[in-house]
Design an enzyme around this catalytic site. Structure first.
Site, PDB file in Angstrom:
ATOM      1  N   PRO A 273     -41.702 -26.199  -7.621  1.00 54.26           N
ATOM      2  CA  PRO A 273     -42.926 -26.871  -8.059  1.00 54.26           C
ATOM      3  C   PRO A 273     -44.221 -26.245  -7.529  1.00 54.26           C
ATOM      4  CG  PRO A 273     -41.838 -28.143  -6.340  1.00 54.26           C
ATOM      5  CD  PRO A 273     -40.881 -27.051  -6.745  1.00 54.26           C
ATOM      6  N   ASN A 274     -45.201 -26.261  -8.399  1.00 50.48           N
ATOM      7  CA  ASN A 274     -46.579 -25.811  -8.125  1.00 50.48           C
ATOM      8  C   ASN A 274     -46.739 -24.290  -8.069  1.00 50.48           C
ATOM      9  OD1 ASN A 274     -47.668 -28.524  -7.870  1.00 50.48           O
ATOM     10  ND2 ASN A 274     -46.478 -28.632  -5.971  1.00 50.48           N
TER      11      ASN A 274
ATOM     12  N   ARG B 277     -53.972 -21.851  -6.728  1.00 49.50           N
ATOM     13  CA  ARG B 277     -53.552 -22.778  -5.682  1.00 49.50           C
ATOM     14  C   ARG B 277     -53.717 -22.154  -4.292  1.00 49.50           C
ATOM     15  NH1 ARG B 277     -47.260 -23.815  -4.189  1.00 49.50           N
ATOM     16  NH2 ARG B 277     -47.617 -25.508  -2.733  1.00 49.50           N
TER      17      ARG B 277
ATOM     18  N   TYR C 159     -51.526 -18.577  -0.348  1.00 51.92           N
ATOM     19  CA  TYR C 159     -50.535 -17.972  -1.251  1.00 51.92           C
ATOM     20  C   TYR C 159     -50.998 -16.689  -1.936  1.00 51.92           C
ATOM     21  CZ  TYR C 159     -48.318 -22.465  -0.488  1.00 51.92           C
ATOM     22  OH  TYR C 159     -47.746 -23.562   0.102  1.00 51.92           O
TER      23      TYR C 159
ATOM     24  N   ASN D  40     -37.226 -19.480  -4.458  1.00 54.02           N
ATOM     25  CA  ASN D  40     -38.335 -20.067  -3.715  1.00 54.02           C
ATOM     26  C   ASN D  40     -38.398 -21.513  -4.205  1.00 54.02           C
ATOM     27  OD1 ASN D  40     -40.652 -20.974  -2.539  1.00 54.02           O
ATOM     28  ND2 ASN D  40     -41.940 -19.258  -3.185  1.00 54.02           N
TER      29      ASN D  40
ATOM     30  N   ALA E 113     -41.703 -26.880  -2.308  1.00 58.53           N
ATOM     31  CA  ALA E 113     -41.603 -28.100  -1.494  1.00 58.53           C
ATOM     32  C   ALA E 113     -40.185 -28.682  -1.458  1.00 58.53           C
ATOM     33  CB  ALA E 113     -42.584 -29.148  -2.011  1.00 58.53           C
TER      34      ALA E 113
ATOM     35  N   GLU F 172     -33.210 -16.805   0.204  1.00 60.55           N
ATOM     36  CA  GLU F 172     -34.346 -17.741   0.223  1.00 60.55           C
ATOM     37  C   GLU F 172     -35.628 -16.938   0.425  1.00 60.55           C
ATOM     38  OE1 GLU F 172     -34.386 -20.346   3.658  1.00 60.55           O
ATOM     39  OE2 GLU F 172     -35.877 -21.658   2.726  1.00 60.55           O
TER      40      GLU F 172
ATOM     41  N   HIS G 265     -40.062 -17.176   0.568  1.00 62.31           N
ATOM     42  CA  HIS G 265     -41.313 -17.946   0.574  1.00 62.31           C
ATOM     43  C   HIS G 265     -42.469 -16.973   0.705  1.00 62.31           C
ATOM     44  CE1 HIS G 265     -39.300 -21.764   0.973  1.00 62.31           C
ATOM     45  NE2 HIS G 265     -38.519 -21.208   1.875  1.00 62.31           N
TER      46      HIS G 265
ATOM     47  N   ARG H  44     -46.208 -23.116   9.792  1.00 65.72           N
ATOM     48  CA  ARG H  44     -47.172 -24.069   9.236  1.00 65.72           C
ATOM     49  C   ARG H  44     -46.876 -25.477   9.763  1.00 65.72           C
ATOM     50  NH1 ARG H  44     -47.347 -23.073   2.976  1.00 65.72           N
ATOM     51  NH2 ARG H  44     -49.076 -24.541   3.185  1.00 65.72           N
TER      52      ARG H  44
HETATM   53  C1  DQA Z   1     -43.682 -22.094  -0.261  1.00 64.65           C
HETATM   54  C2  DQA Z   1     -43.767 -22.836   1.072  1.00 64.65           C
HETATM   55  C3  DQA Z   1     -43.493 -24.314   0.890  1.00 64.65           C
HETATM   56  O1  DQA Z   1     -43.596 -24.994   2.138  1.00 64.65           O
HETATM   57  C4  DQA Z   1     -44.502 -24.926  -0.069  1.00 64.65           C
HETATM   58  O2  DQA Z   1     -44.173 -26.278  -0.314  1.00 64.65           O
HETATM   59  C5  DQA Z   1     -44.627 -24.165  -1.332  1.00 64.65           C
HETATM   60  C6  DQA Z   1     -44.594 -22.712  -1.313  1.00 64.65           C
HETATM   61  C7  DQA Z   1     -44.068 -20.604  -0.134  1.00 64.65           C
HETATM   62  O3  DQA Z   1     -43.706 -19.840  -1.020  1.00 64.65           O
HETATM   63  O4  DQA Z   1     -44.735 -20.223   0.824  1.00 64.65           O
HETATM   64  O5  DQA Z   1     -44.854 -24.749  -2.397  1.00 64.65           O
HETATM   65  O6  DQA Z   1     -42.340 -22.149  -0.719  1.00 64.65           O
END
Ligand code: DQA
Length: 145
Positions: free
Chosen positions: A10-11, A18, A23, A74, A77, A98, A100, A107
């Protein structure tokens, strides 16, 4: 040609807009192009997807079995919240990496725990888009063994 799947949670569709200070300024499309280029150079084919719907993500994970040889995820959240995604990932029967863009462990404390980490063979965080290309390289290395 090895087929792999890259899943984004998501997002991440709003990358570039964003929180660019966290990011970066690259869009999801930029990231996708980068992944296709990297995979092509390693003689791999990528299916690159993003969803804001947890059920859809779980269905993609379930359906990946038998179609792809490896997965990069990825989970955004859902990394920190989704036991359902964790359970689905446990069944896929292929190496999972995994990834990110930021480093969640550096964080807020609510980002420190990862349900994905528990089922992944490898994790990359805090390297921005390069983390995705590094994950593709790592997957190529694992799959060549
Ligand atoms: C994320 C890190 C997560 O904590 C966050 O909720 C994201 C992006 C990253 O790519 O840094 O949406 O996965």
């Amino acid at each position: 040609m090895k087929k792999i799947i890259i899943l984004n949670g998501p997002n991440l569709n709003l990358l570039g807009i964003r929180e660019p200070e966290v990011y970066g300024i690259d869009t999801l499309r930029d990231l996708e192009d980068l992944c296709h280029q990297k995979a092509y150079s390693l003689n791999m084919k990528v299916d690159f997807r993003q969803t804001n719907h947890e059920g859809e993500m779980i269905e993609w994970v379930q359906e990946a079995r038998g179609i792809y040889e490896g997965m990069i995820i990825n989970a955004a959240a859902w990394t920190h919240t989704s036991l359902a995604l964790h359970d689905a990932l446990k069944i896929v029967d292929m190496p999972i990496i995994e990834v990110h863009l930021s480093n969640p462990k550096e964080r807020e404390t609510f980002r420190h725990f990862s349900y994905v980490e528990l089922v992944a063979v490898h994790g990359i965080a805090g390297k921005g888009p390069e983390g995705y290309t590094e994950a593709i390289e790592k997957l190529a290395e694992i799959l060549s063994k």
